[in-house]
Design a protein around this motif. Structure first.
Motif, PDB file in Angstrom:
ATOM      1  N   LEU A  88       0.516  -1.349  -0.292  1.00 21.39           N
ATOM      2  CA  LEU A  88       0.194   0.141   0.132  1.00 21.39           C
ATOM      3  C   LEU A  88       0.756   1.477   0.095  1.00 21.39           C
ATOM      4  O   LEU A  88      -0.131   2.373   0.407  1.00 21.39           O
ATOM      5  N   GLU A  98      -0.072   1.659  12.465  1.00 20.65           N
ATOM      6  CA  GLU A  98      -0.707   0.938  11.967  1.00 20.65           C
ATOM      7  C   GLU A  98      -1.160  -0.496  12.809  1.00 20.65           C
ATOM      8  O   GLU A  98      -2.303  -1.314  12.496  1.00 20.65           O
ATOM      9  N   LYS A 101      -2.491  -1.654  16.090  1.00 14.26           N
ATOM     10  CA  LYS A 101      -3.640  -2.042  15.698  1.00 14.26           C
ATOM     11  C   LYS A 101      -4.126  -3.518  15.014  1.00 14.26           C
ATOM     12  O   LYS A 101      -4.931  -3.731  15.855  1.00 14.26           O
TER      13      LYS A 101
ATOM     14  N   TYR B  83     -10.761  -5.408  -0.653  1.00 20.85           N
ATOM     15  CA  TYR B  83      -9.802  -5.234  -0.953  1.00 20.85           C
ATOM     16  C   TYR B  83      -9.365  -6.648  -0.759  1.00 20.85           C
ATOM     17  O   TYR B  83      -8.693  -7.394  -1.023  1.00 20.85           O
ATOM     18  N   ALA B  87      -6.651  -7.997  -3.818  1.00 23.05           N
ATOM     19  CA  ALA B  87      -5.501  -7.586  -3.111  1.00 23.05           C
ATOM     20  C   ALA B  87      -4.726  -8.962  -2.775  1.00 23.05           C
ATOM     21  O   ALA B  87      -3.707  -9.781  -3.312  1.00 23.05           O
ATOM     22  N   ILE B 106      -8.814   0.349  10.149  1.00 28.00           N
ATOM     23  CA  ILE B 106      -7.539   1.296   9.704  1.00 28.00           C
ATOM     24  C   ILE B 106      -7.606   2.663   9.925  1.00 28.00           C
ATOM     25  O   ILE B 106      -9.023   3.083  10.632  1.00 28.00           O
ATOM     26  N   SER B 107      -6.732   2.920   9.351  1.00 31.01           N
ATOM     27  CA  SER B 107      -6.732   4.380   9.404  1.00 31.01           C
ATOM     28  C   SER B 107      -6.958   5.591   8.249  1.00 31.01           C
ATOM     29  O   SER B 107      -7.312   4.927   7.268  1.00 31.01           O
ATOM     30  N   ASP B 109      -5.204   7.117   6.281  1.00 31.94           N
ATOM     31  CA  ASP B 109      -4.260   6.971   5.354  1.00 31.94           C
ATOM     32  C   ASP B 109      -4.921   5.907   4.555  1.00 31.94           C
ATOM     33  O   ASP B 109      -4.331   5.326   3.173  1.00 31.94           O
ATOM     34  N   VAL B 110      -4.653   4.871   5.225  1.00 33.67           N
ATOM     35  CA  VAL B 110      -4.878   2.854   4.720  1.00 33.67           C
ATOM     36  C   VAL B 110      -6.244   3.451   3.981  1.00 33.67           C
ATOM     37  O   VAL B 110      -6.446   2.307   3.569  1.00 33.67           O
ATOM     38  N   ARG B 113      -5.552   4.486   0.697  1.00 34.86           N
ATOM     39  CA  ARG B 113      -4.816   3.968  -0.072  1.00 34.86           C
ATOM     40  C   ARG B 113      -5.288   2.603  -0.232  1.00 34.86           C
ATOM     41  O   ARG B 113      -4.864   2.317  -2.137  1.00 34.86           O
ATOM     42  N   MET B 114      -6.037   1.716   0.313  1.00 37.19           N
ATOM     43  CA  MET B 114      -7.190   0.145  -0.455  1.00 37.19           C
ATOM     44  C   MET B 114      -8.111   1.128  -1.831  1.00 37.19           C
ATOM     45  O   MET B 114      -7.720   0.514  -2.667  1.00 37.19           O
ATOM     46  N   PHE B 117      -5.684   2.308  -4.839  1.00 44.06           N
ATOM     47  CA  PHE B 117      -5.454   0.642  -5.116  1.00 44.06           C
ATOM     48  C   PHE B 117      -6.459   0.272  -6.012  1.00 44.06           C
ATOM     49  O   PHE B 117      -6.079  -0.492  -6.936  1.00 44.06           O
TER      50      PHE B 117
END
Lengths: 223, 223
Positions: A88, A98, A101, B83, B87, B106-107, B109-110, B113-114, B117
């Motif tokens: 990612l 991250e 968690k 995802y 993925a 999950i943040s 940010d993640v 990004r997912m 993607f």
DNA sequence: AAATAAATTTAGGCATAACTAAATTATATA
DNA sequence: TATATAATTTAGTTATGCCTAAATTTATTT
């Protein structure tokens, strides 16, 4: 099933056992940022579950079962860190939080799929070894960069992963695990390190160097 | 910050609001598999946080803030499901349980990004719409397969995602969202459906058909 | 060996989020 | 309308996992 808190305690006991040897309630509490009384309480529960050995005032030790849990969580953490970076593109200074968690929450199935995607890796983005499915961990013998002397060449093996700002700083010098460099000069009186990395000379403060661990490639004194 | 439990309550209230209209303590408790008294307790806390409107004996409603949280969690859940399938190749009947745990963890940010993607998808592997970053959700108007009559052609829009065994069963017929089929015959007296899917005739029980939602492509009665 | 300092443990509380059982309110039926 | 039934709420309990403050044990110093 184990709670997230219990898993964190076991992981921390394992890490402290490596780092400090004997794990006292106080050390554990400090590491987990809780009060000693809280650590005592959790240790008692873990003892009841036969995951730790414990005698009051005598410190804690992991049982085989407790160690297996600890290594499983560490495996999750490190696989996740590497996965987040590789799959990612999460910056390496952000993956620790991250993973902290996610490590308690992913299934064995997802763990296995990430492992396969990554090609069964043996180290995380900070160079820390990833235990395999059976909890077997390959230890590398690295030394802190502060042990290096003038002229020595080495390869970065591992960097501490918990301080995000420090990681950004280290990353700005390209001092990722696997990167080779040569010590040009160690300034006297506990001063900074001037190193040659890919033809560029950069200065690394001693406080930063303490968090970088290297494998030596060549020692000119022994030639 | 909100607890995972609070997030689950908000998500459930949102979903029940869609499905049933009015959300009573009892319905909510049943949906979440807790006792009504527990639901009352949490609802009061959510009200204190101004995430729901609530008058005793009158049911719950989400405030704008509460709805935003609910949609954020639903977004996490559905992005994660897709995802995991795309993925990591997790089978579609397993992603719900996995996403149920990951969605709270999950943040942003993640999440982003997912999303990138996956190419900013609008539906999860079961056909449920994925709210965008702003919580905007595109509703499709699908009908249960049980509404279909002999000869009608349609495309699978969505299937219920919570029953793993049911999903495996549906998957064995290739009835994934986007798949077209034609009803050959609906057996009388609330009987099963015989359908033609990619040239193959298969029989789908009524109980299964209730969980499959379709968009009609052609209605021969209207030609 | 006694006194002091440091570490650890016990005891008692708080918040979260579930539960059971009893009381209350609302709804449906006679 | 009165009563029975169903739904909901209140009250009190339990288990986690943290806390503070006080008591205890261990370790160190004189």
């Amino acid at each position: 099933m184990l709670t997230h808190a219990a898993e964190d305690y076991l992981k921390s006991i394992y890490k402290l056992q490596e780092k400090v040897g004997k794990v006292s309630t106080g050390i554990l509490a400090e590491y987990l940022d809780v009060k000693p009384a809280s650590a005592t309480g959790m240790i008692k529960k873990l003892k009841a579950m036969k995951l730790v050995r414990y005698e009051r005032y005598r410190g804690v030790t992991l049982t085989a079962a407790g160690k297996a849990v600890a290594l499983e969580i560490i495996r999750h953490h490190r696989l996740l860190e590497l996965y987040l970076v590789k799959a990612l593109g999460v910056p390496w200074d952000g993956v620790h939080e991250e993973a902290e968690k996610l490590e308690h929450v992913i299934s064995e199935d997802v763990e296995a799929r990430m492992d396969e995607f990554l090609g069964y890796p043996t180290a995380d983005p900070h160079g820390a070894p990833i235990p395999d499915k059976n909890g077997v961990l390959i230890q590398t013998d690295s030394v802190p960069m502060t042990d290096l002397k003038d002229g020595q060449s080495c390869v970065v093996a591992e960097v501490s992963d918990s301080d995000s700002a420090l990681l950004r700083h280290i990353g700005s010098f390209n001092l990722y695990p696997g990167t080779a460099f040569r010590v040009v000069e160690v300034a006297p009186f506990e001063g900074p390190f001037t190193i040659d990395i890919a033809g560029q000379e950069v200065v690394i403060g001693r406080e930063v160097a303490k968090h970088i661990f290297v494998e030596q490639v060549q020692d000119p004194d022994n030639v």
